[in-house]
Design a protein around this motif. Sequence first.
Motif, mmCIF file in Angstrom:
data_model
loop_
_atom_site.group_PDB
_atom_site.id
_atom_site.type_symbol
_atom_site.label_atom_id
_atom_site.label_comp_id
_atom_site.label_asym_id
_atom_site.label_seq_id
_atom_site.Cartn_x
_atom_site.Cartn_y
_atom_site.Cartn_z
ATOM 1 N N PRO A 255 40.571 17.562 34.426
ATOM 2 C CA PRO A 255 39.878 16.451 33.770
ATOM 3 C C PRO A 255 40.863 15.357 33.391
ATOM 4 O O PRO A 255 42.078 15.581 33.327
ATOM 5 C CB PRO A 255 39.275 17.102 32.520
ATOM 6 C CG PRO A 255 40.167 18.263 32.236
ATOM 7 C CD PRO A 255 40.620 18.769 33.579
ATOM 8 N N PRO A 256 40.371 14.150 33.119
ATOM 9 C CA PRO A 256 41.270 13.076 32.673
ATOM 10 C C PRO A 256 41.986 13.461 31.385
ATOM 11 O O PRO A 256 41.462 14.221 30.565
ATOM 12 C CB PRO A 256 40.315 11.899 32.439
ATOM 13 C CG PRO A 256 39.062 12.231 33.174
ATOM 14 C CD PRO A 256 38.955 13.720 33.189
ATOM 15 N N ALA A 257 43.170 12.908 31.206
ATOM 16 C CA ALA A 257 43.929 13.192 29.985
ATOM 17 C C ALA A 257 43.168 12.722 28.755
ATOM 18 O O ALA A 257 43.204 13.367 27.703
ATOM 19 C CB ALA A 257 45.296 12.519 30.075
ATOM 20 N N ASP A 258 42.471 11.606 28.867
ATOM 21 C CA ASP A 258 41.665 11.091 27.762
ATOM 22 C C ASP A 258 40.261 10.825 28.292
ATOM 23 O O ASP A 258 39.971 9.739 28.798
ATOM 24 C CB ASP A 258 42.272 9.809 27.193
ATOM 25 C CG ASP A 258 41.491 9.283 25.983
ATOM 26 O OD1 ASP A 258 40.536 9.970 25.547
ATOM 27 O OD2 ASP A 258 41.834 8.203 25.482
ATOM 28 N N PRO A 259 39.348 11.801 28.198
ATOM 29 C CA PRO A 259 38.008 11.634 28.780
ATOM 30 C C PRO A 259 37.016 10.921 27.877
ATOM 31 O O PRO A 259 35.857 10.751 28.257
ATOM 32 C CB PRO A 259 37.566 13.084 28.999
ATOM 33 C CG PRO A 259 38.201 13.826 27.855
ATOM 34 C CD PRO A 259 39.536 13.156 27.626
ATOM 35 N N GLY A 260 37.439 10.510 26.695
ATOM 36 C CA GLY A 260 36.497 9.995 25.709
ATOM 37 C C GLY A 260 36.139 8.535 25.893
ATOM 38 O O GLY A 260 36.797 7.782 26.614
ATOM 39 N N HIS A 261 35.069 8.138 25.210
ATOM 40 C CA HIS A 261 34.633 6.749 25.132
ATOM 41 C C HIS A 261 34.589 6.393 23.657
ATOM 42 O O HIS A 261 33.775 6.928 22.898
ATOM 43 C CB HIS A 261 33.252 6.594 25.771
ATOM 44 C CG HIS A 261 32.789 5.180 25.912
ATOM 45 N ND1 HIS A 261 32.459 4.396 24.827
ATOM 46 C CD2 HIS A 261 32.605 4.390 27.012
ATOM 47 C CE1 HIS A 261 32.090 3.200 25.252
ATOM 48 N NE2 HIS A 261 32.173 3.164 26.570
ATOM 49 N N ALA A 262 35.466 5.479 23.224
ATOM 50 C CA ALA A 262 35.597 5.180 21.801
ATOM 51 C C ALA A 262 34.323 4.601 21.213
ATOM 52 O O ALA A 262 34.022 4.818 20.035
ATOM 53 C CB ALA A 262 36.769 4.224 21.574
ATOM 54 N N GLY A 263 33.567 3.850 22.008
ATOM 55 C CA GLY A 263 32.332 3.295 21.492
ATOM 56 C C GLY A 263 31.292 4.352 21.198
ATOM 57 O O GLY A 263 30.517 4.240 20.237
ATOM 58 N N VAL A 264 31.276 5.405 22.015
ATOM 59 C CA VAL A 264 30.332 6.513 21.851
ATOM 60 C C VAL A 264 30.926 7.616 20.980
ATOM 61 O O VAL A 264 30.203 8.419 20.397
ATOM 62 C CB VAL A 264 29.930 7.064 23.240
ATOM 63 C CG1 VAL A 264 28.924 8.197 23.138
ATOM 64 C CG2 VAL A 264 29.360 5.952 24.126
ATOM 65 N N ALA A 265 32.244 7.645 20.908
ATOM 66 C CA ALA A 265 32.985 8.689 20.186
ATOM 67 C C ALA A 265 32.717 10.064 20.793
ATOM 68 O O ALA A 265 32.560 11.053 20.090
ATOM 69 C CB ALA A 265 32.641 8.688 18.698
ATOM 70 N N ALA A 266 32.709 10.106 22.122
ATOM 71 C CA ALA A 266 32.503 11.349 22.868
ATOM 72 C C ALA A 266 32.691 11.037 24.347
ATOM 73 O O ALA A 266 32.615 9.868 24.748
ATOM 74 C CB ALA A 266 31.099 11.908 22.627
ATOM 75 N N PRO A 267 32.927 12.054 25.172
ATOM 76 C CA PRO A 267 32.882 11.812 26.615
ATOM 77 C C PRO A 267 31.481 11.351 27.021
ATOM 78 O O PRO A 267 30.475 11.805 26.470
ATOM 79 C CB PRO A 267 33.217 13.184 27.217
ATOM 80 C CG PRO A 267 33.996 13.873 26.147
ATOM 81 C CD PRO A 267 33.379 13.425 24.861
ATOM 82 N N TYR A 268 31.438 10.467 28.012
ATOM 83 C CA TYR A 268 30.178 9.805 28.346
ATOM 84 C C TYR A 268 30.199 9.412 29.821
ATOM 85 O O TYR A 268 31.246 9.081 30.374
ATOM 86 C CB TYR A 268 30.034 8.559 27.450
ATOM 87 C CG TYR A 268 28.914 7.621 27.785
ATOM 88 C CD1 TYR A 268 27.583 8.003 27.656
ATOM 89 C CD2 TYR A 268 29.188 6.322 28.239
ATOM 90 C CE1 TYR A 268 26.557 7.125 27.953
ATOM 91 C CE2 TYR A 268 28.166 5.440 28.531
ATOM 92 C CZ TYR A 268 26.856 5.851 28.393
ATOM 93 O OH TYR A 268 25.832 4.987 28.687
ATOM 94 N N ALA A 269 29.032 9.458 30.461
ATOM 95 C CA ALA A 269 28.918 9.071 31.869
ATOM 96 C C ALA A 269 27.663 8.238 32.070
ATOM 97 O O ALA A 269 26.647 8.458 31.414
ATOM 98 C CB ALA A 269 28.883 10.305 32.766
ATOM 99 N N HIS A 270 27.718 7.307 33.000
ATOM 100 C CA HIS A 270 26.558 6.497 33.348
ATOM 101 C C HIS A 270 25.696 7.237 34.374
ATOM 102 O O HIS A 270 26.122 7.445 35.506
ATOM 103 C CB HIS A 270 27.011 5.158 33.941
ATOM 104 C CG HIS A 270 27.349 4.130 32.922
ATOM 105 N ND1 HIS A 270 28.115 3.015 33.194
ATOM 106 C CD2 HIS A 270 27.030 4.022 31.614
ATOM 107 C CE1 HIS A 270 28.240 2.275 32.106
ATOM 108 N NE2 HIS A 270 27.598 2.876 31.134
#
Length: 476
Positions: free
Chosen positions: A333-348
């Motif tokens: 997985p990516p070293a930083d999989p998070g999305h700061a706006g969502v405050a969690a990993p996120y996918a479209h």
Amino acid sequence: MSSTWNAVVPRWPAAVPGPDFAAIRAEFDVPEDFPPAVLAEAERLAADPPMPGDDATDLPLVTLDPPGSRDLDQAVHLAREDGGYRVSYAIADVGAVVAPGSALDAEARRRGQTVYAPDRRTPLHPPVLSEGAASLLPGEDRAAALWTVRLDADGGVRSVDLRRARVRSRARLAYPDVQAQADAGTLSGALELLPELGRLLRARAADRGAIELGSPDQEVVRTDGGGWTLVARAPLPVEGWNAEISLLTGRAAARLMLDGGVGVLRTLPQARPEDVERLRRLAPALGVDWPAGAGPGAVLAGLDLADPRHLAFLEEATALLRGAAYTPFDGDPPADPGHAGVAAPYAHVTAPLRRLVDRFGTEVCLALAAGREPDPAVRAALPELPALMTASDRRTRAVERAVVDATEAWLLAGREGEEFDAVVVDADDDRGTVVLADPAIRARCAGAGLTAGARVRVRLAEADVARRTVRFTVAA
């Protein structure tokens, strides 16, 4: 992507009854007509679209979108279950009709996403699919990727199920109408729980440290006389609640991808500490309360955007959300999989009719949920998506900005020397940005004494329609 961006400026006759949005689309190489082979393929598929054998047409789903929408990606049904909630979210199954390597796929990769302008939308897929056979129109059987997310009473995820299914929406609903029902306490059926669940999910997001700017948008709208004007439109609460359902699904998709070791995430790095600290120091000067221990997301959620100082604070807060990217992975997985706006990993994955990456993300999730490997052609496309989406995002932002700039200049053309009331939203060394209340124009301003958050009187110095520029100076 054209290398002539910002070099070729459309010059339309001054007598036209409004800005020339078609010229703007041409300037930024927005694809217009679909090639004959793409249209033929779309017509063939629309005449006999593939349908999954799993029948979920008994589920009374509804769609919720802006008024007049026909490219309906999502349909929803909310219910109480076992002391918590069951979220049923059907997403148009674009992967059932657009196969990797097909003419439709090649054209979708060229376009990247649907481009919206005040006079028309330029779709990602031919309308016979995007507004017809693949759209979740009411009363029609449609192929969908059906997410079932079960939540506990506090909004925590208990389980996630995803499968291909045949669905049938019961109604096409619009945000203003649903908001009116929510305000009156008369919401029922599939959306009865939307205010309750939307607020709950938003509270959980705030607890996680999610950052939601929620700034008003400049929107070009048609006037009764057939011309155009600009208004500042803040999202309705129902739009935010509905977005929480989409974000919930995107978080579930990211979890599936990370657990399965393959996918494409929408990532956003955490705000830099120095940007957070700068915003914290600015808060007292702009009348913003920043309690000890509170994160920026909680502070932003408490702003009053009717207060010009808070509007200026929001402007400065955009620095916190920089660096968004599409991040594919296959294996580690990516070293930083998070999305700061969502405050969690996120996918479209929730807008495949309008955004290219969502089709591939959905196909990955469908495979992983079924316990199988993603299709090799889908897997091979993942590394290509960031460049395609970045180019598409750049073009879309350029068109949106040019549309607003052109409308601003057209509305003010010939009014040089007039004075207006404005609010300063940023300022630096006797230069800054001001926002007018009516029409909702945002432009550069020069003059001594500009202070972020202040109300000022400004004089129009320039409104050049051909160059799409507007400039003000501080009035004496």
